[in-house]
Design a protein around this motif. Structure first.
Motif: not given
Length: 126
Positions: A32, A53, A98, A100, A113
């Motif tokens: 992330y 990340y 976060a 991904g 996010y």
């Protein structure tokens, strides 16, 4: 589902320092990208800092550049925001977030996010 919990906020005098932490659980943290945002009363949420990340690349809002430092420890599933030379205008609720994969490439934008913490209050007195 990634869970994020911020800590480290508080009351500090102008010129002081605070270190915010964001602990992650429930997912593969190292995949992330992470960001910090803040929201002051009556204002929109704004970007503060972000880190990829891998931790190799960081981004900062102009208003905090040179004063704040974002970092992460993937072994501890945590991201940090070291805030120095604090000003009254830094007063806000600070959120970690976060993103991904697939990565948007737009870490300045809150809608990139997927997961958000509950926030921690930072108050800087003059």
């Amino acid at each position: 589902q990634l869970q994020l919990v911020e800590s480290g906020g508080g009351l500090v005098q102008a010129g002081g320092s605070l270190r915010l932490s964001c602990a992650a659980s429930g997912g593969t943290f190292s995949s992330y990208a992470m960001g910090w945002f803040r929201q002051a009363p009556g204002k929109e949420r704004e970007f503060v800092a972000a880190i990829t990340y891998s931790g190799w690349i960081t981004y900062y809002a102009d208003s905090v550049k040179g004063r704040f430092t974002i970092s992460r420890d993937n072994a501890k599933n945590a991201v940090y925001l070291q805030m120095n030379s604090l000003k009254p205008e830094d007063t806000a609720v600070y959120y970690c977030a976060a993103e991904g994969p697939p990565y948007s490439g737009s870490l300045y934008v809150s809608r990139s996010y997927e997961y958000w913490g509950q926030g921690t209050q930072v108050t800087v007195s003059s």
